[in-house]
Design a protein around this motif. Sequence first.
Motif, PDB file in Angstrom:
ATOM      1  N   ILE A 100       0.830  -1.200   0.000  1.00 38.70           N
ATOM      2  CA  ILE A 100       0.000   0.000   0.000  1.00 38.70           C
ATOM      3  C   ILE A 100       0.867   1.254   0.000  1.00 38.70           C
ATOM      4  O   ILE A 100       0.626   2.197  -0.766  1.00 38.70           O
ATOM      5  CB  ILE A 100      -0.958  -0.007   1.204  1.00 38.70           C
ATOM      6  N   THR A 101       1.886   1.290   0.848  1.00 39.60           N
ATOM      7  CA  THR A 101       2.745   2.475   0.905  1.00 39.60           C
ATOM      8  C   THR A 101       3.548   2.642  -0.391  1.00 39.60           C
ATOM      9  O   THR A 101       3.785   3.769  -0.837  1.00 39.60           O
ATOM     10  CB  THR A 101       3.699   2.366   2.098  1.00 39.60           C
ATOM     11  N   VAL A 102       3.950   1.534  -0.979  1.00 40.49           N
ATOM     12  CA  VAL A 102       4.681   1.624  -2.243  1.00 40.49           C
ATOM     13  C   VAL A 102       3.767   2.144  -3.347  1.00 40.49           C
ATOM     14  O   VAL A 102       4.165   2.978  -4.171  1.00 40.49           O
ATOM     15  CB  VAL A 102       5.273   0.252  -2.612  1.00 40.49           C
ATOM     16  N   LEU A 103       2.525   1.679  -3.372  1.00 42.12           N
ATOM     17  CA  LEU A 103       1.575   2.164  -4.365  1.00 42.12           C
ATOM     18  C   LEU A 103       1.303   3.653  -4.180  1.00 42.12           C
ATOM     19  O   LEU A 103       1.205   4.411  -5.151  1.00 42.12           O
ATOM     20  CB  LEU A 103       0.276   1.362  -4.270  1.00 42.12           C
ATOM     21  N   TRP A 104       1.189   4.091  -2.926  1.00 47.15           N
ATOM     22  CA  TRP A 104       0.950   5.514  -2.655  1.00 47.15           C
ATOM     23  C   TRP A 104       2.160   6.363  -3.074  1.00 47.15           C
ATOM     24  O   TRP A 104       1.996   7.449  -3.641  1.00 47.15           O
ATOM     25  CB  TRP A 104       0.648   5.700  -1.169  1.00 47.15           C
ATOM     26  N   GLU A 105       3.363   5.885  -2.803  1.00 46.15           N
ATOM     27  CA  GLU A 105       4.565   6.625  -3.205  1.00 46.15           C
ATOM     28  C   GLU A 105       4.670   6.710  -4.724  1.00 46.15           C
ATOM     29  O   GLU A 105       5.068   7.751  -5.270  1.00 46.15           O
ATOM     30  CB  GLU A 105       5.804   5.948  -2.620  1.00 46.15           C
ATOM     31  N   ALA A 106       4.313   5.646  -5.406  1.00 44.04           N
ATOM     32  CA  ALA A 106       4.343   5.680  -6.871  1.00 44.04           C
ATOM     33  C   ALA A 106       3.334   6.675  -7.418  1.00 44.04           C
ATOM     34  O   ALA A 106       3.593   7.371  -8.407  1.00 44.04           O
ATOM     35  CB  ALA A 106       4.072   4.282  -7.425  1.00 44.04           C
TER      36      ALA A 106
ATOM     37  N   LEU B   3       4.033   8.189 -11.280  1.00 44.28           N
ATOM     38  CA  LEU B   3       4.365   7.023 -12.095  1.00 44.28           C
ATOM     39  C   LEU B   3       3.124   6.334 -12.641  1.00 44.28           C
ATOM     40  O   LEU B   3       3.181   5.709 -13.703  1.00 44.28           O
ATOM     41  CB  LEU B   3       5.194   6.031 -11.272  1.00 44.28           C
ATOM     42  N   LEU B   4       2.023   6.431 -11.919  1.00 44.97           N
ATOM     43  CA  LEU B   4       0.786   5.827 -12.402  1.00 44.97           C
ATOM     44  C   LEU B   4       0.114   6.700 -13.454  1.00 44.97           C
ATOM     45  O   LEU B   4      -0.539   6.193 -14.371  1.00 44.97           O
ATOM     46  CB  LEU B   4      -0.168   5.584 -11.231  1.00 44.97           C
ATOM     47  N   ALA B   5       0.272   8.004 -13.330  1.00 44.77           N
ATOM     48  CA  ALA B   5      -0.388   8.908 -14.274  1.00 44.77           C
ATOM     49  C   ALA B   5       0.273   8.874 -15.647  1.00 44.77           C
ATOM     50  O   ALA B   5      -0.410   8.903 -16.678  1.00 44.77           O
ATOM     51  CB  ALA B   5      -0.386  10.336 -13.722  1.00 44.77           C
ATOM     52  N   ASP B   6       1.607   8.824 -15.685  1.00 43.01           N
ATOM     53  CA  ASP B   6       2.289   8.834 -16.983  1.00 43.01           C
ATOM     54  C   ASP B   6       2.463   7.445 -17.578  1.00 43.01           C
ATOM     55  O   ASP B   6       3.056   7.300 -18.647  1.00 43.01           O
ATOM     56  CB  ASP B   6       3.660   9.505 -16.853  1.00 43.01           C
ATOM     57  N   GLY B   7       1.981   6.410 -16.911  1.00 44.76           N
ATOM     58  CA  GLY B   7       2.032   5.062 -17.462  1.00 44.76           C
ATOM     59  C   GLY B   7       3.342   4.337 -17.255  1.00 44.76           C
ATOM     60  O   GLY B   7       3.525   3.237 -17.798  1.00 44.76           O
ATOM     61  N   THR B   8       4.267   4.925 -16.489  1.00 46.50           N
ATOM     62  CA  THR B   8       5.525   4.228 -16.230  1.00 46.50           C
ATOM     63  C   THR B   8       5.298   2.939 -15.449  1.00 46.50           C
ATOM     64  O   THR B   8       5.956   1.918 -15.700  1.00 46.50           O
ATOM     65  CB  THR B   8       6.483   5.149 -15.458  1.00 46.50           C
ATOM     66  N   LEU B   9       4.377   2.970 -14.514  1.00 45.39           N
ATOM     67  CA  LEU B   9       4.080   1.813 -13.675  1.00 45.39           C
ATOM     68  C   LEU B   9       2.569   1.668 -13.578  1.00 45.39           C
ATOM     69  O   LEU B   9       1.845   2.662 -13.454  1.00 45.39           O
ATOM     70  CB  LEU B   9       4.686   2.002 -12.282  1.00 45.39           C
ATOM     71  N   THR B  10       2.095   0.452 -13.650  1.00 49.72           N
ATOM     72  CA  THR B  10       0.664   0.173 -13.534  1.00 49.72           C
ATOM     73  C   THR B  10       0.406  -0.617 -12.260  1.00 49.72           C
ATOM     74  O   THR B  10       1.311  -1.241 -11.690  1.00 49.72           O
ATOM     75  CB  THR B  10       0.170  -0.629 -14.751  1.00 49.72           C
ATOM     76  N   THR B  11      -0.839  -0.580 -11.835  1.00 50.23           N
ATOM     77  CA  THR B  11      -1.203  -1.332 -10.633  1.00 50.23           C
ATOM     78  C   THR B  11      -1.058  -2.833 -10.861  1.00 50.23           C
ATOM     79  O   THR B  11      -0.753  -3.582  -9.924  1.00 50.23           O
ATOM     80  CB  THR B  11      -2.649  -0.997 -10.246  1.00 50.23           C
ATOM     81  N   GLU B  12      -1.266  -3.286 -12.099  1.00 52.50           N
ATOM     82  CA  GLU B  12      -1.099  -4.711 -12.386  1.00 52.50           C
ATOM     83  C   GLU B  12       0.358  -5.130 -12.212  1.00 52.50           C
ATOM     84  O   GLU B  12       0.648  -6.206 -11.678  1.00 52.50           O
ATOM     85  CB  GLU B  12      -1.574  -5.028 -13.806  1.00 52.50           C
TER      86      GLU B  12
ATOM     87  N   LEU C  84       2.587  -3.680 -10.266  1.00 53.36           N
ATOM     88  CA  LEU C  84       2.891  -3.652  -8.841  1.00 53.36           C
ATOM     89  C   LEU C  84       2.291  -4.852  -8.126  1.00 53.36           C
ATOM     90  O   LEU C  84       2.926  -5.458  -7.249  1.00 53.36           O
ATOM     91  CB  LEU C  84       2.382  -2.349  -8.230  1.00 53.36           C
ATOM     92  N   THR C  85       1.081  -5.230  -8.502  1.00 51.67           N
ATOM     93  CA  THR C  85       0.450  -6.400  -7.883  1.00 51.67           C
ATOM     94  C   THR C  85       1.210  -7.671  -8.222  1.00 51.67           C
ATOM     95  O   THR C  85       1.403  -8.547  -7.365  1.00 51.67           O
ATOM     96  CB  THR C  85      -1.007  -6.508  -8.354  1.00 51.67           C
ATOM     97  N   ALA C  86       1.663  -7.794  -9.471  1.00 51.29           N
ATOM     98  CA  ALA C  86       2.420  -8.980  -9.865  1.00 51.29           C
ATOM     99  C   ALA C  86       3.736  -9.075  -9.102  1.00 51.29           C
ATOM    100  O   ALA C  86       4.183 -10.166  -8.736  1.00 51.29           O
ATOM    101  CB  ALA C  86       2.680  -8.957 -11.366  1.00 51.29           C
ATOM    102  N   ILE C  87       4.370  -7.933  -8.844  1.00 49.52           N
ATOM    103  CA  ILE C  87       5.634  -7.952  -8.104  1.00 49.52           C
ATOM    104  C   ILE C  87       5.396  -8.325  -6.644  1.00 49.52           C
ATOM    105  O   ILE C  87       6.119  -9.141  -6.056  1.00 49.52           O
ATOM    106  CB  ILE C  87       6.327  -6.581  -8.222  1.00 49.52           C
ATOM    107  N   CYS C  88       4.377  -7.754  -6.038  1.00 54.21           N
ATOM    108  CA  CYS C  88       4.136  -8.010  -4.614  1.00 54.21           C
ATOM    109  C   CYS C  88       3.602  -9.418  -4.363  1.00 54.21           C
ATOM    110  O   CYS C  88       3.876 -10.012  -3.314  1.00 54.21           O
ATOM    111  CB  CYS C  88       3.157  -6.980  -4.065  1.00 54.21           C
ATOM    112  N   ASP C  89       2.860  -9.977  -5.304  1.00 54.08           N
ATOM    113  CA  ASP C  89       2.294 -11.314  -5.110  1.00 54.08           C
ATOM    114  C   ASP C  89       3.250 -12.422  -5.519  1.00 54.08           C
ATOM    115  O   ASP C  89       2.991 -13.590  -5.221  1.00 54.08           O
ATOM    116  CB  ASP C  89       1.002 -11.456  -5.914  1.00 54.08           C
ATOM    117  N   GLY C  90       4.334 -12.091  -6.192  1.00 51.25           N
ATOM    118  CA  GLY C  90       5.234 -13.137  -6.670  1.00 51.25           C
ATOM    119  C   GLY C  90       6.410 -13.372  -5.765  1.00 51.25           C
ATOM    120  O   GLY C  90       7.449 -13.840  -6.220  1.00 51.25           O
ATOM    121  N   VAL C  91       6.295 -13.044  -4.492  1.00 49.31           N
ATOM    122  CA  VAL C  91       7.416 -13.180  -3.581  1.00 49.31           C
ATOM    123  C   VAL C  91       7.604 -14.638  -3.194  1.00 49.31           C
ATOM    124  O   VAL C  91       6.657 -15.420  -3.139  1.00 49.31           O
ATOM    125  CB  VAL C  91       7.197 -12.307  -2.332  1.00 49.31           C
ATOM    126  N   GLY C  92       8.841 -14.995  -2.936  1.00 53.15           N
ATOM    127  CA  GLY C  92       9.183 -16.331  -2.473  1.00 53.15           C
ATOM    128  C   GLY C  92      10.473 -16.258  -1.693  1.00 53.15           C
ATOM    129  O   GLY C  92      11.037 -15.176  -1.490  1.00 53.15           O
TER     130      GLY C  92
END
Length: 442
Positions: A293-299, A304-313, A315-323
């Motif tokens: 959540i804090t990373v999404l808010w900082e982005a 980064l979300l407005a100019d299309g550099t980073l998308t929520t998808e 960010l979700t893929a990065i956070c959910d793919g941890v091992g």
Amino acid sequence: MVAGHRFRLDPRHRPDVRRRVGPLRRRDDRRRPGRRRSPLAAGRSADSPLRAAAMNPLLSAEQAVLGSVLLDPGQLAHLDWLAPDHFYRPLHKALFAALRKLRTEGHPAVATKEPVPLSWVTDAVDEASHHVRGLTAAYAHTLISACPRPEHAPVYGRMVLEGAIHRSVTEHAIRLHQAARADALQGEVEGALHYADVLAGVLGDLARRWGAELCPVAPAPPPCTAPVASPPVRADQVAEDEQFLLAVLVERPKAMDQVVGLLRPSDFAGPAHGQLYRCLGALHHRGEPIDRITVLWEAQRRGLLADGTLTTEQLTAICDGVGPGSAEWLGEQVMRSSVTRTAAASARAIRALAENESLAPGRLISHALHALGPLDDVRTRWQAANGHSSPTPLAPPTEEAPTARVHAALARSTPRPAARPPERPGAAVTPSAARSSSRTHG
């Protein structure tokens, strides 16, 4: 049908009259006697060596140097700083080496003040023919006719030396690029760093021999077109390592202490990954908690979300793919990729500079050293993270740079007259004042 009716022919109707075709005639392609080809057509079919050299200034300079020495053997005394390896064509290399050998052996044409004998040309051609094929006496006379003025031999030699410097920098830049790509395939960095040191040593030696200052200087006008980048090596594996590292840092924020002093956002190959690492670094620097959540808010705050550099998808893929994974080991893999990628980019930039024939050798060396700057920064962080000492700089050659070469490099074709110092207003003595003073003393 009406009796007596006559059929009238349509005026548009024409009888079908076909021309009888006789036997085909063969066109006589043979030239008529007395008919000659124009000189212009003959010149287009087979260009002379002089016409080909006129389109290549470097080739013209090489021919002019050799022609001046063939016309005046005494010009070799002004070309001691020029080596046969500085010539591009093998014929010219062999012929210049033969001329220097004849001078060392004391050929009669060197010491005589009479007109140069023909043996000077024939002996040079015979000596060079032992090392290269295709050299004839006719080409030697072509070189003589290509020289405008024999006394300008040092200037022609300086042009040849400039071409040799450009070729040398180009060759070492190509080697650095090949070593960087080979290391990227093998996951190593030693080869790229070694050839980077070799290139830096070559630039230092060229600067010393040319008489230029060894200091990095950025190009004043940025290049209009950047050098074309080659396709990334192991792009999928590099992207996977970067994504896995970011996932570990989001899940275990304390791991930031292991990589914060090693990695920079520019070390990531993917722009989105680099910007996301910048967000993590900002949160870590301010001491704020790190989670999805804090990373999404900082982005979002950074746009980064407005100019299309980073998308929520993403960010979700990065956070959910941890091992399970080690941030230190993953950071080392990202750093290896950054070293080889930066080395390849520096090599491409230096090669583009060396292929720019409008750059003087001094400017070329300074700009090439500036292009190696990003690689030096990445290597310093890599060695500090792995506990490696800084590499020992390559020892400079023991021989000193020929003074004549430095003078030839820094000399002007036409020396400028020295500027006269400005005269003081009160220093000028008028004729009347001179006469009055003489009368007073009289």
